[in-house]
Design a protein around this motif. Sequence first.
Motif, PDB file in Angstrom:
ATOM      1  N   CYS A 156       7.188 -25.295   4.715  1.00 50.40           N
ATOM      2  CA  CYS A 156       7.262 -24.719   6.054  1.00 50.40           C
ATOM      3  C   CYS A 156       6.047 -25.168   6.874  1.00 50.40           C
ATOM      4  N   CYS A 159       3.803 -21.712   7.619  1.00 54.89           N
ATOM      5  CA  CYS A 159       3.128 -20.900   6.596  1.00 54.89           C
ATOM      6  C   CYS A 159       2.992 -21.605   5.239  1.00 54.89           C
ATOM      7  N   CYS A 175      10.419 -22.087   7.032  1.00 54.09           N
ATOM      8  CA  CYS A 175      11.078 -21.068   6.208  1.00 54.09           C
ATOM      9  C   CYS A 175      11.843 -20.133   7.146  1.00 54.09           C
ATOM     10  N   CYS A 178       9.659 -17.838   9.444  1.00 55.27           N
ATOM     11  CA  CYS A 178       8.953 -18.481  10.559  1.00 55.27           C
ATOM     12  C   CYS A 178       9.914 -19.051  11.602  1.00 55.27           C
TER      13      CYS A 178
HETATM   14 ZN   LIG Z   1       7.065 -20.137   7.078  1.00 53.40          ZN
END
Ligand SMILES: [Zn+2]
Length: 250
Positions: A156, A159, A175, A178
Amino acid sequence: MLTRTEGIVLKTQKYGEADLIVTFLTSEKGIIKAFAKSPRKTKSRFGSSLEPLTHAKISLWGKEQTALPKITQADIINSFHQIRDNFQDFINISKLVEILINLLPEGIPNKKLFTFFLNILHAVKSSEQEPKDALHLITRIRLLATIGYAPRLKNCGRCGEKSLNFYPDSGTTLCRKCAVTPLGKGKPFMQINDNTIHFYLHSIEWPIHISNRLKPQQKILTELSTLLDKHLTHLLSKKLLSSEFLAEVL
Ligand SMILES: [Zn+2]
């Protein structure tokens, strides 16, 4: 002032009855436009040195701030006519040219990019594979990476969590957490394979002249090619003209 530099012809446009405006990628000044007085009338003067993809030594005349210097001389170093003569090669290199013209500002020197693009032309010219799908895909990835526009496909992008969902709007894998927008609407994404990501990360690191040795499965090629088209469509806010052209003729 007379400027001498090496240039690769990216594009030519007719201007008036017989004149041409030529867009070059140069070693000294990055992307520039220059004016050729009646090259079609006095063909012998420039010969075929202003054909697309020709690598030539060029002389330009104009004041330092002149928007459109005049080409006074162009001597071919490498014509790369083999690429122009091969339909698939030419279409694929044309995609790279569109990326350069659309994403890079004019007049910013970038010697590394010039050398890199020249290496691509040599690699395509000398490759004996047919078709060169993998090589063309790798050159597109590598060019985007060189100018800082490659998609991010490792976890991701916000994050660092593992993710296989690529979001063209964001240019990265994200992800699910997010990827949520403030309005709660899901943005369009494309699910990709672990193998595709692995090949992508590998292809960014390999020297271009040995890229021919990478032999990805067709599935990976297709997936990555679709992903890059989505990425570029978003970047350029329009479909690459050559992609549309290719879709029409095939
Ligand atoms: Zn993420």
